[in-house]
Design an enzyme around this catalytic site. Structure first.
Site, short mmCIF file in Angstrom:
data_model
loop_
_atom_site.label_atom_id
_atom_site.label_comp_id
_atom_site.label_asym_id
_atom_site.label_seq_id
_atom_site.Cartn_x
_atom_site.Cartn_y
_atom_site.Cartn_z
CB SER A 73 42.44 -28.30 51.48
OG SER A 73 41.42 -27.49 52.01
CE LYS A 74 39.10 -31.83 45.04
NZ LYS A 74 38.71 -32.98 44.28
NE ARG A 75 38.15 -29.56 54.89
CZ ARG A 75 38.66 -30.78 54.83
NH1 ARG A 75 37.88 -31.78 54.55
NH2 ARG A 75 39.93 -31.01 55.06
#
Ligand code: GLU
Length: 483
Positions: A253-255
């Site tokens: 995920s982008k996080r």
């Protein structure tokens, strides 16, 4: 030259993500290998997500990686413009064509009505899907809706009970049943086409014949194929690249902080672009032999879409660090110096303007660590012992210093240093030899003891150079304190 035309079509919502960089790299490699053309086009119709600097960020990232393109916003090309918001006029005739042929229709449902429909479907345990309520409106009904002030969107009329199949270059045969696909919006009420429509029109108008993109778009592909067919134009070939998983084998995920995700961050941390390119090429592609280290030219020669796997690729940071270290070791020291100095300056270790002497000291320091750096920013923590008044001792180091020989070796060494006056870079060797002669201690008992006393660490880079860079004053001060 072949007529192969591939494209990378990012939505310019921010920085170049490693997944996007992989898609662009694979596009580039295939195009170069086949003598085709590589186009970069920006899908910027989703204004809410669009960031103006996004286009530059994408192109800068690709440039840094060494990826070149043949047509895009910056250099133009015969099929421009290369951003969708400048292409809106071009889309209109195709919308009209689909409305006229009955492949599309106007839908007057409001967001609130659609929301209610979705909620009801969910309450019945059904997968939400547009009901087709506006599929068969009469001219009078449409007139009435318009009089109410409703603005229509345009929906694609999905043919019922068909199977849409295609041969993906990576996944082979892929099939979808149209019964699971509701009539989808192709033009929003503001007149702007949605992704699935614009992408087809652009790929068609730009004569793209191979679409390489991430697996997350696989479910869009049947929708796009239906549009191609409705327009009566040729469907390109598709190659859907597998997902990239993080080290825990979970979808990235982008996080996700276990992975550095944006190309710009790699640049900032002092990864070398050749290493990043080499590493991302292996995210899904398996070279023929055992060799894993490839320059961009070698990748062009070796790369083959047929050797790209459909199973997910695992992003292994340790492997990237290993590979980057390999490239740093091979790199021209002057290049690493240039990259490292700003890190030392930013950390306050060096002044922003360097005297010739400071510069030469910094060069020696950076070279001392070149072999060890996994990425250039690591110069700051690695070289800490040169900048701190107080050094801290590892447990093993403390144990070594408690041994009987340590004070003997260290006081002899201190005497040698005091007597020596100015010490040249190579002079430290002779002093250590003199200590050996005087005390009879050699090898680990001599060298490791001296290293530990002055750095707190059991291991480290070249000892003579370390002593030289610490300088006579610091060496004497640290020895005195310890003794
Ligand atoms: N704009 C889409 C994306 O950034 C491109 C998808 C495609 O290549 O068709 O994911």
């Amino acid at each position: 030259m072949s007529n192969l035309r591939v494209r990378y079509a990012p939505s310019p919502t921010g920085h170049l993500h490693i997944g996007g960089a992989r898609t662009a790299l694979f596009d580039y490699l295939v195009a170069r290998k086949m003598g085709g053309q590589f186009i970069i086009r920006f899908e910027d119709t989703d204004q809410t997500r669009h960031i103006e600097s996004g286009i530059d960020n994408q192109l800068d990232g690709l440039r840094w990686l060494g990826i070149q393109w043949d047509e895009s916003v910056d250099i133009g090309g015969p099929y421009g413009p290369y951003r969708q918001t400048e292409r809106l006029e071009l889309y209109r005739p195709f919308t009209d064509q689909l409305l006229q042929s009955g492949h599309a229709y106007r839908c007057y449902c409001t967001e609130a009505e659609l929301e209610q429909e979705r909620a009801e479907q969910e309450a019945r345990g059904e997968t939400p899907m547009y009901s087709g309520k506006c599929r068969h409106l009469t001219a009078e009904q449409e007139e009435r809706y318009r009089a109410e002030g409703r603005r229509p969107s345009i929906r694609f009329r999905v043919p019922q009970d068909r199977i849409i199949a295609f041969d993906d270059r990576i996944r082979e045969r892929v099939e979808f049943e149209t019964s699971g696909i509701g009539d989808f919006i192709i033009v929003r009420p503001d007149g702007i086409p949605t992704y699935n429509f614009a992408v087809v029109l652009d790929d068609h108008l730009m004569k793209i014949n191979l679409v390489i993109r991430g697996e997350e778009h696989l479910t869009n592909t049947p929708r796009q194929i239906m549009i191609y067919e409705a327009l009566g134009v040729e469907v390109p070939e598709f190659a859907h690249l597998s997902l990239i998983l993080n080290q825990d084998r979970k979808k990235m995920s982008k996080r996700d902080e276990s992975i550095i995700q944006f190309v710009e961050q790699y640049k900032e941390l002092g990864y070398l672009p050749e290493a990043v390119v080499n590493f991302i090429a292996l995210l899904g592609w398996a070279p023929k032999g055992e060799e894993e280290i490839f320059s961009l030219e070698e990748l062009v020669a070796q790369f083959d879409l047929d050797r790209v796997s459909k199973s997910p690729a695992v992003f292994d940071m340790d492997k990237l660090n290993w590979m980057n270290n390999l490239y740093i070791k091979k790199a021209d020291p002057a290049r690493i110096v240039e990259l490292a100095i700003p890190h030392l300056q930013k950390a306050g270790r060096l002044p922003s303007e360097l005297t010739a002497q400071q510069r030469s000291w910094a060069e020696d320091l950076i070279r001392l660590y070149q072999e060890q750096l996994r990425f250039v920013a690591e110069i700051v923590p690695l070289s800490e012992l040169f900048f701190r008044e107080e050094i801290s001792f590892e447990e093993e180091a403390k144990a070594l210093l408690a041994e009987e020989h340590a004070p003997v070796v260290l006081s002899s060494f201190l005497r040698q240093v005091e007597q020596a006056g100015e010490i040249a870079a190579e002079g430290w060797k002779d002093l250590l030899k003199a200590v050996q002669k005087e005390t009879g201690y050699k090898g680990k008992q001599l060298f490791m003891t001296v290293r530990v006393a002055l750095t707190g660490q059991m291991h480290g880079p070249d000892l003579n150079m370390t002593l030289h860079l610490l300088g006579r004053e610091t060496v004497m001060a640290r020895l005195k304190k310890l003794l």
